[in-house]
Scaffold this motif. Sequence first.
Motif, PDB file in Angstrom:
ATOM      1  N   GLY A 100       0.817  -1.342   0.088  1.00 21.18           N
ATOM      2  CA  GLY A 100      -0.430   0.242  -0.145  1.00 21.18           C
ATOM      3  C   GLY A 100       0.620   1.228  -0.622  1.00 21.18           C
ATOM      4  O   GLY A 100       0.486   1.885   0.429  1.00 21.18           O
ATOM      5  N   ASP A 101       2.262   1.109  -0.275  1.00 20.16           N
ATOM      6  CA  ASP A 101       3.333   2.662  -0.500  1.00 20.16           C
ATOM      7  C   ASP A 101       2.919   2.844  -1.585  1.00 20.16           C
ATOM      8  O   ASP A 101       2.889   1.933  -3.025  1.00 20.16           O
ATOM      9  CB  ASP A 101       4.461   2.280   0.178  1.00 20.16           C
ATOM     10  N   ILE A 102       3.763   4.225  -1.537  1.00 16.14           N
ATOM     11  CA  ILE A 102       3.601   4.839  -3.700  1.00 16.14           C
ATOM     12  C   ILE A 102       4.962   4.635  -3.795  1.00 16.14           C
ATOM     13  O   ILE A 102       5.688   4.078  -3.159  1.00 16.14           O
ATOM     14  CB  ILE A 102       2.924   6.578  -2.998  1.00 16.14           C
ATOM     15  N   ASP A 103       4.194   3.876  -5.165  1.00 13.97           N
ATOM     16  CA  ASP A 103       5.955   3.608  -6.114  1.00 13.97           C
ATOM     17  C   ASP A 103       7.129   4.608  -5.454  1.00 13.97           C
ATOM     18  O   ASP A 103       6.536   6.025  -5.987  1.00 13.97           O
ATOM     19  CB  ASP A 103       5.316   3.401  -7.561  1.00 13.97           C
ATOM     20  N   ALA A 104       8.122   4.699  -5.779  1.00  9.89           N
ATOM     21  CA  ALA A 104       9.024   5.310  -5.608  1.00  9.89           C
ATOM     22  C   ALA A 104       9.329   6.065  -6.576  1.00  9.89           C
ATOM     23  O   ALA A 104       9.762   7.068  -6.516  1.00  9.89           O
ATOM     24  CB  ALA A 104      10.510   4.737  -4.922  1.00  9.89           C
ATOM     25  N   ARG A 136       5.043  19.142   3.346  1.00 11.82           N
ATOM     26  CA  ARG A 136       5.795  18.295   3.053  1.00 11.82           C
ATOM     27  C   ARG A 136       6.743  18.489   2.326  1.00 11.82           C
ATOM     28  O   ARG A 136       7.476  17.038   1.843  1.00 11.82           O
ATOM     29  CB  ARG A 136       4.751  18.265   1.515  1.00 11.82           C
ATOM     30  N   ARG A 137       7.777  19.083   2.915  1.00 13.04           N
ATOM     31  CA  ARG A 137       9.554  19.594   3.344  1.00 13.04           C
ATOM     32  C   ARG A 137       9.982  18.669   4.163  1.00 13.04           C
ATOM     33  O   ARG A 137      10.889  18.653   4.209  1.00 13.04           O
ATOM     34  CB  ARG A 137      10.139  21.084   2.821  1.00 13.04           C
ATOM     35  N   GLN A 138       9.176  19.209   5.137  1.00 19.89           N
ATOM     36  CA  GLN A 138       9.762  18.063   6.662  1.00 19.89           C
ATOM     37  C   GLN A 138      10.490  16.474   5.649  1.00 19.89           C
ATOM     38  O   GLN A 138       9.330  15.811   5.811  1.00 19.89           O
ATOM     39  CB  GLN A 138       8.680  18.443   7.677  1.00 19.89           C
ATOM     40  N   PRO A 139      11.487  16.402   6.601  1.00 14.90           N
ATOM     41  CA  PRO A 139      11.863  15.304   6.553  1.00 14.90           C
ATOM     42  C   PRO A 139      10.579  13.765   6.797  1.00 14.90           C
ATOM     43  O   PRO A 139      10.306  13.733   8.444  1.00 14.90           O
ATOM     44  CB  PRO A 139      13.044  14.797   7.096  1.00 14.90           C
ATOM     45  N   GLY A 140      10.208  12.056   6.477  1.00 15.03           N
ATOM     46  CA  GLY A 140       9.159  12.152   6.543  1.00 15.03           C
ATOM     47  C   GLY A 140       7.949  12.277   6.148  1.00 15.03           C
ATOM     48  O   GLY A 140       7.383  11.382   6.909  1.00 15.03           O
ATOM     49  N   TRP A 141       7.577  13.148   5.764  1.00 13.54           N
ATOM     50  CA  TRP A 141       5.912  13.631   5.394  1.00 13.54           C
ATOM     51  C   TRP A 141       5.458  12.181   4.696  1.00 13.54           C
ATOM     52  O   TRP A 141       4.415  12.002   4.808  1.00 13.54           O
ATOM     53  CB  TRP A 141       5.846  14.463   4.937  1.00 13.54           C
ATOM     54  N   GLN A 142       6.272  11.572   3.439  1.00  8.02           N
ATOM     55  CA  GLN A 142       6.199  10.884   3.093  1.00  8.02           C
ATOM     56  C   GLN A 142       5.541   9.656   3.593  1.00  8.02           C
ATOM     57  O   GLN A 142       4.906   9.087   3.031  1.00  8.02           O
ATOM     58  CB  GLN A 142       6.813   9.834   1.708  1.00  8.02           C
ATOM     59  N   GLU A 143       6.055   8.664   3.889  1.00 13.34           N
ATOM     60  CA  GLU A 143       6.056   8.174   5.043  1.00 13.34           C
ATOM     61  C   GLU A 143       4.767   8.217   6.494  1.00 13.34           C
ATOM     62  O   GLU A 143       4.243   7.047   5.808  1.00 13.34           O
ATOM     63  CB  GLU A 143       7.748   6.969   6.030  1.00 13.34           C
ATOM     64  N   ARG A 144       4.470   8.615   6.321  1.00  8.78           N
ATOM     65  CA  ARG A 144       3.706   9.147   7.303  1.00  8.78           C
ATOM     66  C   ARG A 144       1.918  10.349   6.380  1.00  8.78           C
ATOM     67  O   ARG A 144       1.083   8.979   6.849  1.00  8.78           O
ATOM     68  CB  ARG A 144       3.785  10.461   8.106  1.00  8.78           C
ATOM     69  N   GLU A 145       2.592  10.123   5.245  1.00 10.29           N
ATOM     70  CA  GLU A 145       1.380  10.260   3.964  1.00 10.29           C
ATOM     71  C   GLU A 145       0.726   9.034   4.096  1.00 10.29           C
ATOM     72  O   GLU A 145      -0.703   8.861   3.905  1.00 10.29           O
ATOM     73  CB  GLU A 145       1.795  11.136   3.400  1.00 10.29           C
ATOM     74  N   ASN A 146       1.657   8.158   3.692  1.00 10.81           N
ATOM     75  CA  ASN A 146       0.750   6.875   3.122  1.00 10.81           C
ATOM     76  C   ASN A 146       0.491   6.039   4.043  1.00 10.81           C
ATOM     77  O   ASN A 146      -0.141   5.359   4.017  1.00 10.81           O
ATOM     78  CB  ASN A 146       2.781   5.614   2.504  1.00 10.81           C
ATOM     79  N   ARG A 198      -0.929   7.032   7.018  1.00  8.66           N
ATOM     80  CA  ARG A 198      -2.561   7.358   6.909  1.00  8.66           C
ATOM     81  C   ARG A 198      -3.305   6.706   6.226  1.00  8.66           C
ATOM     82  O   ARG A 198      -4.405   6.976   6.119  1.00  8.66           O
ATOM     83  CB  ARG A 198      -2.181   8.971   6.715  1.00  8.66           C
ATOM     84  N   ARG A 199      -3.005   7.278   4.435  1.00 13.48           N
ATOM     85  CA  ARG A 199      -3.535   7.068   3.329  1.00 13.48           C
ATOM     86  C   ARG A 199      -4.065   5.383   3.366  1.00 13.48           C
ATOM     87  O   ARG A 199      -5.164   4.474   3.037  1.00 13.48           O
ATOM     88  CB  ARG A 199      -3.514   7.102   2.401  1.00 13.48           C
ATOM     89  N   ARG A 200      -2.811   4.616   4.372  1.00 17.16           N
ATOM     90  CA  ARG A 200      -2.989   2.685   4.138  1.00 17.16           C
ATOM     91  C   ARG A 200      -3.761   2.818   4.860  1.00 17.16           C
ATOM     92  O   ARG A 200      -4.994   2.209   5.457  1.00 17.16           O
ATOM     93  CB  ARG A 200      -1.858   2.123   5.056  1.00 17.16           C
ATOM     94  N   LYS A 201      -3.835   3.233   6.307  1.00 18.55           N
ATOM     95  CA  LYS A 201      -5.110   3.114   7.394  1.00 18.55           C
ATOM     96  C   LYS A 201      -6.518   3.542   7.187  1.00 18.55           C
ATOM     97  O   LYS A 201      -7.679   3.039   7.425  1.00 18.55           O
ATOM     98  CB  LYS A 201      -4.685   3.986   8.853  1.00 18.55           C
TER      99      LYS A 201
END
Length: 346
Positions: A214-218, A284-294, A296-299
């Motif tokens: 469920g993660d976004i493709d890199a 969105r510039r903060q480190p780790g935003w992409q992982e947190r967004e993934n 949240r969307r998976r949940k």
Amino acid sequence: MTHTGVFFIPSSPNAPNILGPLTERLRSVYGDEAIPIGRWGLEHKLMRDTPSCLPASAHAPNPAPRARYVQFLSMTNHPKLGFVYASEDDEQTQPSPPTAATEAGMGKTESGMIMSAVPIASSSEIFRHFVRCCEPIWCHRHTVTVTGTVYDVGDFRVRLGEVRQTQPQARPRGTIMEIEWRGPSMIAAALAPVSSSLGHDGQNRDVLAMDVDGDIDAAMETPYIPTEAEIQLEYEQMSNLIREFWTKIYNQNDSTNKQLPATTREAILIPDVGRETKQRISQRRQPGWQERENRRRRKRREAIALDRSWGGFSEKQQQQQDDEDEDVDAGVDLARQYMELFRFNR
């Protein structure tokens, strides 16, 4: 997120209503490009704290208290949201040590006002509470309504309407034009949510590729995140573009434009415009935003699946609700612009 500019022409004894001449001017300049697509309207209510009975000298050596306002706005182009614009607490204007909120740009505002977007039912209830329970402290100064027509003109959407005051007494206030840029925008692309759309077979298809977890493709991560300078530059460029569009319609040097009065007020780059947009892009510039967004969307997808299994909303309805949650701040800049114009220095 869109770029908008609002232009207000107050009524006068010589020109109480110029909606007709302004509409004719729009059609004469852009011809068949100006396509009417529907009606629109809004309502603005202004409340002010009850002025002190004491003279300013009675507060010395402290400064005299400043007027404080609470404004309520509802618009047909954002039918599910109500916008509340309130003066900041005096205590917040005092210097304070930096905190995580202030470092994120959520401290004192430039305008001294705080904007909140709430469900329309909540906004109506807050106004009724002020009128019913806070009348000795706050007074209802006026209510203004606007009704008019929406036009599509190329990459612009134009809303023209007549401004009328309904309380405390009915009277014309003038004419207003809202110009919205709907063309390409780097900021809008950076804030585009990772949503799903319907495929040809009617099934929901993820716009961005998802792996088995469920993660976004890199290879298909979020688009380029603009810097603060690039954001400000786009706001300035779009404001110039909107002002140029307005000048073509409302040009006093044009001999065919004599029906239009010279007095006009505009609200484009007002204080705090783009405040929420800049905060979201900063996150969105903060480190780790992409992982947190993934995560949240998976949940959320898991919650949608569980709710559907128990007879809850369909996936399409949940997706529509998710898109609305993403756009909760879409109209705050436009609401600020209207409220700056409709306060009328009361």
